[in-house]
Structure formats: structure tokens, C-alpha cells
Design a protein around this motif. Sequence first.
Motif, short mmCIF file in Angstrom:
data_model
loop_
_atom_site.label_atom_id
_atom_site.label_comp_id
_atom_site.label_asym_id
_atom_site.label_seq_id
_atom_site.Cartn_x
_atom_site.Cartn_y
_atom_site.Cartn_z
N THR A 249 0.85 -1.18 0.00
CA THR A 249 0.00 0.00 0.00
C THR A 249 0.90 1.24 0.00
OG1 THR A 249 -0.08 0.18 2.41
CG2 THR A 249 -1.71 -1.26 1.38
N ALA A 250 0.26 2.41 -0.10
CA ALA A 250 1.04 3.64 -0.04
C ALA A 250 1.79 3.76 1.28
CB ALA A 250 0.12 4.85 -0.25
N LEU A 251 1.20 3.21 2.36
CA LEU A 251 1.86 3.26 3.66
C LEU A 251 3.12 2.41 3.68
CD1 LEU A 251 1.75 4.40 6.51
CD2 LEU A 251 0.29 2.47 7.17
N HIS A 252 3.08 1.24 3.04
CA HIS A 252 4.29 0.43 2.89
C HIS A 252 5.38 1.21 2.16
CE1 HIS A 252 1.48 -3.05 3.49
NE2 HIS A 252 2.55 -3.62 4.05
N LEU A 253 4.99 1.86 1.07
CA LEU A 253 5.96 2.58 0.25
C LEU A 253 6.57 3.75 1.04
CD1 LEU A 253 3.97 2.66 -3.12
CD2 LEU A 253 5.87 1.14 -2.51
N ALA A 254 5.72 4.45 1.79
CA ALA A 254 6.22 5.56 2.58
C ALA A 254 7.19 5.08 3.66
CB ALA A 254 5.05 6.31 3.22
N ALA A 255 6.89 3.94 4.27
CA ALA A 255 7.78 3.39 5.28
C ALA A 255 9.12 2.99 4.66
CB ALA A 255 7.13 2.18 5.95
N GLU A 256 9.07 2.40 3.48
CA GLU A 256 10.31 2.01 2.80
C GLU A 256 11.17 3.22 2.46
OE1 GLU A 256 10.16 -2.07 0.41
OE2 GLU A 256 9.03 -0.49 -0.56
N LEU A 257 10.52 4.31 2.11
CA LEU A 257 11.24 5.52 1.70
C LEU A 257 11.67 6.37 2.89
CD1 LEU A 257 9.05 6.61 -1.35
CD2 LEU A 257 11.43 5.87 -1.45
N HIS A 258 11.37 5.92 4.12
CA HIS A 258 11.67 6.71 5.32
C HIS A 258 10.99 8.08 5.25
CE1 HIS A 258 14.79 3.74 6.32
NE2 HIS A 258 15.18 3.82 5.06
N ASP A 259 9.82 8.11 4.63
CA ASP A 259 9.10 9.38 4.44
C ASP A 259 8.07 9.54 5.56
OD1 ASP A 259 7.76 11.61 3.60
OD2 ASP A 259 7.19 10.82 1.64
N ILE A 260 8.50 10.10 6.66
CA ILE A 260 7.63 10.20 7.83
C ILE A 260 6.46 11.16 7.58
CG2 ILE A 260 8.88 12.08 8.99
CD1 ILE A 260 8.46 10.39 11.62
N ASP A 274 -2.02 -2.02 9.75
CA ASP A 274 -1.61 -3.43 9.71
C ASP A 274 -1.83 -4.07 8.34
OD1 ASP A 274 -0.70 -3.63 12.37
OD2 ASP A 274 -2.75 -3.95 13.10
N ALA A 275 -1.95 -3.26 7.30
CA ALA A 275 -2.14 -3.82 5.96
C ALA A 275 -0.99 -4.76 5.63
CB ALA A 275 -2.20 -2.70 4.93
N ALA A 276 -1.33 -5.91 5.04
CA ALA A 276 -0.31 -6.92 4.75
C ALA A 276 -0.02 -7.00 3.26
CB ALA A 276 -0.76 -8.28 5.26
N MET A 277 1.26 -7.12 2.92
CA MET A 277 1.67 -7.39 1.55
C MET A 277 1.32 -8.83 1.21
SD MET A 277 5.43 -5.60 1.82
CE MET A 277 6.02 -6.49 0.37
N PHE A 278 1.57 -9.23 -0.02
CA PHE A 278 1.30 -10.61 -0.41
C PHE A 278 2.12 -11.60 0.41
CE2 PHE A 278 0.48 -8.76 -4.90
CZ PHE A 278 -0.80 -8.37 -4.52
N ASN A 279 3.27 -11.15 0.91
CA ASN A 279 4.11 -12.03 1.73
C ASN A 279 3.85 -11.87 3.22
OD1 ASN A 279 5.30 -9.63 2.42
ND2 ASN A 279 7.33 -10.10 1.60
N GLY A 280 2.82 -11.11 3.56
CA GLY A 280 2.43 -10.97 4.94
C GLY A 280 3.09 -9.83 5.70
N CYS A 281 4.03 -9.13 5.09
CA CYS A 281 4.72 -8.04 5.78
C CYS A 281 3.81 -6.82 5.93
CB CYS A 281 5.98 -7.64 5.03
SG CYS A 281 7.35 -8.81 5.22
N THR A 282 3.82 -6.25 7.12
CA THR A 282 3.09 -5.02 7.40
C THR A 282 4.05 -3.83 7.27
OG1 THR A 282 3.60 -5.04 9.76
CG2 THR A 282 1.65 -6.30 9.04
N PRO A 283 3.51 -2.61 7.28
CA PRO A 283 4.42 -1.45 7.30
C PRO A 283 5.40 -1.50 8.47
CG PRO A 283 2.21 -0.74 6.73
CD PRO A 283 2.10 -2.19 7.09
N LEU A 284 4.99 -2.06 9.60
CA LEU A 284 5.90 -2.16 10.74
C LEU A 284 7.06 -3.11 10.44
CD1 LEU A 284 6.52 -1.30 13.63
CD2 LEU A 284 5.10 -3.21 14.43
N HIS A 285 6.79 -4.22 9.76
CA HIS A 285 7.88 -5.10 9.33
C HIS A 285 8.90 -4.32 8.50
CE1 HIS A 285 5.13 -8.56 10.19
NE2 HIS A 285 6.26 -9.23 10.37
N LEU A 286 8.41 -3.51 7.56
CA LEU A 286 9.31 -2.79 6.66
C LEU A 286 10.10 -1.72 7.40
CD1 LEU A 286 7.16 -2.40 3.41
CD2 LEU A 286 8.62 -4.30 4.15
N ALA A 287 9.42 -1.00 8.31
CA ALA A 287 10.11 0.05 9.06
C ALA A 287 11.19 -0.53 9.96
CB ALA A 287 9.10 0.85 9.88
#
Length: 347
Positions: A249-260, A274-287
Amino acid sequence: MASDDCRKDDLLEDNRTDSGIDSYRSILKSEEPREPSADFSGPRDKFPTVEERLDSAYGSSSITVESLSEIVVDCTLSSGQEEQTHQSSELTEQEENLLTTITEDGDTILHLAIIHEDKFIAQQLIQLFPKEVLDIQNNLYQSPLHLATYLNLTDVVKGLVEKGACLELQDQEGNTALHVACQHGQTECANEMTREVSPSKLAPVLEIQNWRGLACLHLAALNRQHQIMKLLVKKGADLNIQEGTSGKTALHLAAELHDITSVKLLLSRGANVDAAMFNGCTPLHLAVGRQDAAIANLLCQSGADTMLRNMEDETALDLADGNDDILALFPFDDIQISGRSVVSVKF
């Protein structure tokens, strides 16, 4: 008759090399969107890459701003004479054939007027053309609306939208004109494309994904276009729409880009923390995986579930990798059953 001056030979010469655009390289100094990972592949094969166009219509073109002006003035005058004579504003057949002539690169005269950045001529043509002609796409699948947006010609974009130009047309990359605005930060163009459009008409445009699986909100997030993100959300964009390759989601992308800034914006508008990617990762996993304690803290404060596991059976804590700032965000495991905490307190 003035329409006799509107001849195809005035528009096209044999073996002309005028393209109207050199893949935008000579017109735009744009960059590809910054992407945090290799999840997004290149353009799909649906539209094969077109050979680079030979010039940008600025030097060697057989069509000049002056000749465009003459063509349009002649045809406009002719239309006026026809209206006086026949009480009709319709173009003669010869004029219509000329104005809808397609160059070897698929451009109409309206495409060329926009490429020349002649806003006055473009507006005159928009008024002359029926809606169907406004939506003609060239060999790169660019409509006049695509070109006007690339070149940030806000008034032309407004004129096209008011005349009913289609917002759903996709170019060879699968991008709509609104995608283009989101990628290149053309905020005013995005405003004009969404200002007077009904929610029912705009909703499918906001859901369209390009050939890399990206909707408009994804592109805006990838390019840190915060004003456009606010606009899209205001216009009803789905905050939790997943891109097509990995389900971010856009929140995943923002977390990956360190764009607070984007993270705060999306959370404040109600994005699923808590949106999950296809592999189950949430934005918190990515951050956490990117050792971003500030964004991880923000997600936790917004109610992120620290115990969610991805397909590798990892919680976000498993990805902390000894980072004390991040470890302090997680509950202390006092008692565990099958690896899960049943009694916990915060540090």
C-alpha cells in the motif's frame, strides 16, 4: 474560399522527420520515480518500446508555430463564413480532414500545438475539435491530455477536461494523465483533472494501475508528492489499494522511503496500519527491517500489531536486529507459550 488554404501539404511534407517529441528527453528534465526496492519490474510487453523519435519539433520541423497559427486562423475564419452562409458551425469536409490528419508518429495537429507549447493555438483547436479527436493517441499512446500534463500546461489541461477528454486513457507505460501528474508533481494539472469530475467518474481513474501495478496514490507516495496525495485522498482514493507486484500500500511505500511526512498523512487519513503485503509483511515489518525507529514508533503509537507474522513466520521484533531504539518499542516477553507472549509490560 479560406478553407482552400487549409491543405494537407501545409501540414505535412514527404519524408518528414518531425515527431513532436523525443521521448520527452529534450523537453522534460524528469527522473524515473525513486523506488525503494526491485519489486517493480519495467514496462510490460503489452506496448513494445517505440523507436526514439527523431526530433522534438523545435528546429527541423516542417510545422512551425507560425504555420500552426495560419492553419488554425484560416480554418476558424472558414468556419465563421460557413456559419454565416449555412447557419452552421460545422467544419467543411476538407477542413475536418486536415485537422484530423495523423502524422507518421500518430500526432494530430493538436498534439503538435501542445508540443510547441502554444497554449492559444491548442485552446483554439480544442474548441474546433469534437471530443473523439481530443482522445486520439499517438504512437506512444499519448493523448493530448498526456502531453499537456507532461509539459505542465495547466490551462490546456483545463480546456481538455472541460471539453470531455477521457481521463482513463493509458500511454505505453500504462499511465493515465493523472499518473503523469502524480509522478512529476504537476499539482495544478492534477487539480484541473479532478476539480469538476464527479466521484463516480473519477473513482475508476484512481483505481487504474499502470504496467508496473502502480495506482496514482502509489506514484504520488513514491515521488513524495504530499500535496497531490492530500488531493487524491480528498477525492476518494483508496488509501489501502495494493500495487500489483507485491501488494504494497502507499503506507508500505512511505515506510520504505523513510518518508515520515507521508506516513503521518496516511495514518491521519485512516490508512490501515496493519495492511499486509502478499508475503504478509506489514508497514511495521518494513520500518523495523530498515532500522527506522521513528517510523516504527509512529506505527506502534497508531496501534500497529507487533505480533503479526509474515510468511517467513517473522514478527517485526524478529527483524529488529539488536537495535535498542526499536527493541524498546516492543513488549517485554515475561511469559511465553509457543513463542507468544501472554503477559507483557512496556519498557
